[in-house]
Design an enzyme around this catalytic site. Structure first.
Site, PDB file in Angstrom:
ATOM      1  N   ASN A 140       0.860  -1.190   0.000  1.00  0.00           N
ATOM      2  CA  ASN A 140       0.000   0.000   0.000  1.00  0.00           C
ATOM      3  C   ASN A 140       0.894   1.239   0.000  1.00  0.00           C
ATOM      4  OD1 ASN A 140      -1.933   1.961   0.282  1.00  0.00           O
ATOM      5  ND2 ASN A 140      -2.466   1.453   2.396  1.00  0.00           N
ATOM      6  N   SER A 198       1.748  -2.745   4.886  1.00  0.00           N
ATOM      7  CA  SER A 198       0.758  -1.674   5.039  1.00  0.00           C
ATOM      8  C   SER A 198       0.429  -1.549   6.514  1.00  0.00           C
ATOM      9  CB  SER A 198      -0.507  -2.017   4.257  1.00  0.00           C
ATOM     10  OG  SER A 198      -1.138  -3.149   4.841  1.00  0.00           O
ATOM     11  N   ASP A 200      -3.127  -1.689   9.247  1.00  0.00           N
ATOM     12  CA  ASP A 200      -4.134  -2.711   9.498  1.00  0.00           C
ATOM     13  C   ASP A 200      -5.285  -2.667   8.497  1.00  0.00           C
ATOM     14  OD1 ASP A 200      -2.862  -3.796  11.805  1.00  0.00           O
ATOM     15  OD2 ASP A 200      -3.549  -2.068  12.970  1.00  0.00           O
ATOM     16  N   GLY A 201      -5.392  -1.596   7.712  1.00  0.00           N
ATOM     17  CA  GLY A 201      -6.496  -1.476   6.763  1.00  0.00           C
ATOM     18  C   GLY A 201      -6.462  -2.530   5.668  1.00  0.00           C
ATOM     19  N   GLY A 232      -0.889   2.224  12.456  1.00  0.00           N
ATOM     20  CA  GLY A 232      -1.161   1.476  13.677  1.00  0.00           C
ATOM     21  C   GLY A 232      -0.325   0.225  13.833  1.00  0.00           C
ATOM     22  N   ASP A 291      -9.463   7.908  16.489  1.00  0.00           N
ATOM     23  CA  ASP A 291      -9.041   7.200  15.280  1.00  0.00           C
ATOM     24  C   ASP A 291      -9.546   7.889  14.020  1.00  0.00           C
ATOM     25  OD1 ASP A 291      -8.047   5.352  13.541  1.00  0.00           O
ATOM     26  OD2 ASP A 291      -8.934   3.609  14.510  1.00  0.00           O
ATOM     27  N   ARG A 298      -2.574  11.588   8.648  1.00  0.00           N
ATOM     28  CA  ARG A 298      -1.907  10.309   8.422  1.00  0.00           C
ATOM     29  C   ARG A 298      -0.415  10.476   8.147  1.00  0.00           C
ATOM     30  NH1 ARG A 298      -5.389   6.017   7.754  1.00  0.00           N
ATOM     31  NH2 ARG A 298      -3.673   4.791   6.930  1.00  0.00           N
ATOM     32  N   ARG A 304      -0.133  10.695  14.969  1.00  0.00           N
ATOM     33  CA  ARG A 304      -1.433  11.352  14.754  1.00  0.00           C
ATOM     34  C   ARG A 304      -2.412  11.042  15.871  1.00  0.00           C
ATOM     35  NH1 ARG A 304      -5.513   8.132  11.849  1.00  0.00           N
ATOM     36  NH2 ARG A 304      -4.698   6.076  11.315  1.00  0.00           N
TER      37      ARG A 304
END
Length: 601
Positions: A140, A198, A200-201, A232, A291, A298, A304
C-alpha cells in the site's frame, strides 16, 4: 553433538587467514570446528532457528562457495536493546579437482539445510525440499507515512531473495483493492502466504475478501505475513509480542520467512444486512473519535493518535446507548447473577416463567463451552497460473536498518416450598413419567426425551441460550446476557495484545487464538480526565487497572445499540469507519491463519 546430518571439509576464512575446517550439520544448527573430532574447538556456531537462506556461488578457478545467511538477535552494546543483525558465513568447497564435484558438495549442503528449515523433523534419507515458496505481496504505497514501497524495495524484497521466496507483487490503487483481488484471484491457492506491507487497513480487506469467496473455508486458511508499513500496525505488534521478540521491521520480515501457520481469532460483526470480520478492535466513543478524526494527519504516522488525543482533552465525547455482553466463561450457561458499574439489568422480557411452586437455584460454577474453529490444514504450494518475479541476491555483509520500529444450560436444582426436593441434573435422559415422588405433579413441565417428544416436535425452550456463535443481530438477546445502559465515555472490544505498536492492551501474552475478547467501558457518571489520560496514554490494562470507572470483562460476544440521533459520533471496526447503527459481534476461535514463530523460538 547428536543427530549429525552431514559432515564435510571446507575452507573457512577468519581475519584474512584460510583454515581447513570440519563443518557439522545437526538438527540444532551448523558447527564450524578446527578438527575432525566432535570435541574439536568450535570456531563458529550458527543456530538453525536464525538461518533464513542458503546460496551457492561460483568462485575462482574450480571453487564453489556455500553462503549461509542468518539473522540472530544481538544485544546492542551502546543502548542495550536487542536487535537482529545480518551475518553471512562463507564456506569454500575446493577439495575436489573439478567444479562439478565442488558444486555437487555445495548443493547437497544447500538442499539439506533448506530441508531442515522447512521441515524440523527432516532426517537423512528423506526427500529433500527443492521447490521454492510463492508469496502474494500487497504493498500500500499510500499507507501511513507512505513508506511501504520503500520498505519493500530496500528491506523486504532483498530478504525474500536470500530465502529463495518467489513473489507476485501487487500495489494497491484504491480502497478495497486488496479485498477485490483476493475474491477474484483464480490462482489464490498457489500461494504459500499472503504478505501485507501496510497498516491494518489492508489486512482488514484481505480477511474480509477471503471470507467472501465461495471457497472461503479453504481460503481463510492461507496464512498472512504482516509487515508494518502503516500508522497502527496492531496485528504485527501483537504477533511479535507473542513471539517474544522486538517489535521492529526486521523481526517482522524474519517472521514472514521463518514463521509457521498459526491460528488467529476473528470476530464476526453484523450490522444491518452487512457482515464483516474483525481481527483487531471494535470501538465506540473516545477511541473511535480519536481514530477517525486523526485521519487527516496520516502523514504523521502513529503520532497522529497522540495529537488528536490532546485535542480531545478539552471536550471528550459522551455517547448514549446500550451494550449487552456474555462473559467468556458463561457461554451456553443460564446465569442471572450479574454486576456492573453502569446500570446493569436483565431484560425482563426474557426472564423464565416457571411454576409458582418452584424456584430456581443457579449453579455457581458454570461449565465453559468450547468454541470450534476451522481445522488446521497445510497448503500445498503451486505456481500454476502465476508469473512471480525473482531477483538474484548478492553477498551483503552490511546489516539492514534494524531501527525502523512499528510496534446449555447449567445443572439446575429445583426446591419446593414444602417437603421434598429433586435434583434436576439427575433427571437428564429420563422421562418425567418414569420419575416417582415428584413434589408437584400438577406442574406443567416438558420433557426432552424421545418417548415424550418425537424428534419432529422437539423445540428449544425460549429461555435456553443458543450457541453464542449462532446468535445474530436479529435474534433476541438471551436472559443470561448482561446489559449496560446510560451515557458512556468509551466502549471498546479487542482480542489482541496491541492496538498499535505502542498501545498495549494487556501485559500478558494472550495468544493469537485465546477464544475471548476484552471488553473495556467507562460510564460518564464519575469519569474524569485522569481516566481519559490513562486510556489515551496507554497506561491502563486489565492487569493494572485500578480505576473505579474503567471496567474490563472477558467476553465471547456483545451487542451495541448507540443512540443513533446523536451527531459527531463514530463506530469503528479495525480502525475503519462503519455506519452508526446497532451491531452484533461474536468471536470465532482460530478460523484465520497468520505466520508466527514456533514456540521454541
Amino acid at each position: 553433538m547428536t543427530d549429525i546430518l552431514l559432515s564435510d571439509e571446507f575452507v573457512y576464512t577468519v581475519n584474512n587467514y584460510d583454515y581447513v575446517v570440519t563443518v557439522w550439520l545437526t538438527k540444532s544448527g551448523v558447527f564450524i570446528c578446527d578438527g575432525k573430532e566432535q570435541h574439536s574447538y568450535r570456531l563458529k556456531y550458527i543456530h538453525l532457528h536464525d538461518i533464513i537462506g542458503v546460496k551457492a556461488h561460483y568462485g575462482e578457478k574450480d571453487t564453489v562457495f556455500l553462503l549461509i545467511y542468518s539473522f540472530p538477535l544481538v544485544k546492542n552494546r551502546f543502548n542495550g536493546k536487542t536487535q537482529r543483525c545480518k551475518k553471512v558465513e562463507m564456506l569454500c568447497a575446493s577439495q575436489h579437482q573439478c567444479t562439478t564435484g565442488n558444486l555437487k558438495q555445495v548443493m547437497l549442503w544447500k538442499n539439506t539445510i533448506t530441508s531442515c528449515l522447512r521441515s524440523p523433523k527432516f532426517k537423512v534419507g528423506d526427500p529433500q525440499v527443492t521447490e521454492h515458496r510463492l508469496y502474494l505481496v500487497f504493498i500500500n504505497p499510500k499507507g501511513g507515512k507512505g513508506i511501504a514501497k520503500k520498505l519493500w524495495l530496500n528491506s523486504v524484497r532483498p530478504m525474500f531473495d536470500i530465502a529463495s521466496i518467489e513473489y507476485k507483487e501487487v500495489y494497491t490503487e484504491y480502497s478495497g483493492h486488496a479485498r477485490d483481488y483476493v475474491i477474484k484471484d483464480p490462482d489464490l491457492f498457489s500461494y504459500d502466504s499472503i504478505v501485507t506491507i501496510s497498516g491494518d487497513g489492508i489486512i482488514f480487506e484481505v480477511f474480509n475478501g477471503l471470507l467472501k469467496r465461495e471457497d472461503s473455508a479453504k481460503a481463510i486458511k492461507i496464512p498472512l505475513s504482516i509487515i508494518p508499513g502503516g500508522s497502527g500496525n496492531g496485528l504485527c505488534a501483537s504477533i511479535l509480542h507473542q513471539c517474544g521478540i522486538p517489535i521492529t521491521l526486521m523481526d517482522a520480515i524474519f517472521v514472514a520467512i521463518r514463521g509457521v501457520s498459526t491460528p488467529l481469532d476473528l470476530v464476526k460483526v453484523e450490522q444491518g444486512d452487512e457482515v464483516m470480520w474483525s481481527f483487531l478492535s471494535i470501538a465506540w466513543g473516545l477511541l473511535s473519535a480519536v481514530d477517525v478524526e486523526s485521519e487527516k494527519m496520516r502523514w504523521l504516522g502513529e503520532a497522529r493518535f497522540t495529537v488528536e488525543a490532546v485535542k480531545k482533552l478539552l471536550s471528550f465525547p459522551i455517547k448514549s446507548g446500550k451494550v449487552w455482553f456474555v462473559k467468556a466463561e458463561d457461554t451456553h450457561v443460564e446465569n442471572l447473577s450479574r454486576s456492573s458499574s453502569v446500570n446493569s439489568e436483565i431484560n425482563p422480557e426474557f426472564l423464565p416463567k416457571f411454576n409458582p411452586t418452584l424456584r430456581r437455584k443457579i449453579d455457581k460454577e458454570p461449565v465453559p463451552a468450547d468454541i470450534k474453529g476451522l481445522p488446521t490444514s497445510s497448503q500445498s504450494p503451486s505456481s500454476k497460473g502465476s508469473s512471480p518475479r525473482r531477483r538474484s541476491s548478492e553477498v551483503d555483509e552490511e546489516p539492514l536498518d534494524p531501527e525502523i520500529d512499528f510496534t446449555t444450560l447449567n445443572d439446575v436444582d429445583h426446591d419446593t416450598d414444602g417437603e421434598g426436593s429433586i435434583d434436576m441434573s439427575k433427571m437428564r435422559g429420563r422421562c418425567i413419567s418414569e420419575l416417582n415422588n415428584y413434589p408437584d405433579p400438577d406442574a406443567e413441565l416438558s420433557c426432552a426425551c424421545d418417548k415424550c417428544n418425537p424428534p419432529d416436535s422437539k423445540a428449544i425452550p425460549a429461555d435456553v441460550s443458543r450457541d453464542v456463535e449462532n446468535l445474530g443481530l436479529n435474534d433476541h438477546i438471551p436472559s443470561t446476557w448482561t446489559m449496560l445502559s446510560g451515557k458512556f465515555a468509551t466502549v471498546a472490544a479487542f482480542s489482541l495484545s496491541h492496538l498499535t505498536q505502542d498501545y498495549q492492551t494487556t501485559e500478558l501474552r494472550m495468544g493469537l487464538s485465546c477464544g475471548y475478547l476484552w471488553l473495556m467501558w467507562s460510564d460518564c457518571n464519575s469519569f474524569e480526565r485522569k481516566d481519559f489520560l490513562q486510556i489515551l496514554l496507554q497506561n491502563i490494562t486489565p492487569e493494572s487497572n485500578e480505576s473505579k470507572t474503567i471496567n474490563f470483562e472477558k467476553i465471547k460476544a456483545f451487542r451495541l445499540e448507540p443512540e443513533v440521533s446523536e451527531k459527531g459520533a463514530y463506530v469503528t471496526v479495525d480502525g475503519e469507519l462503519v455506519p452508526y447503527t446497532p451491531l452484533h459481534a461474536c468471536i470465532h476461535k482460530g478460523i484465520a491463519r497468520v505466520m508466527c514463530l514456533p514456540t521454541h523460538n
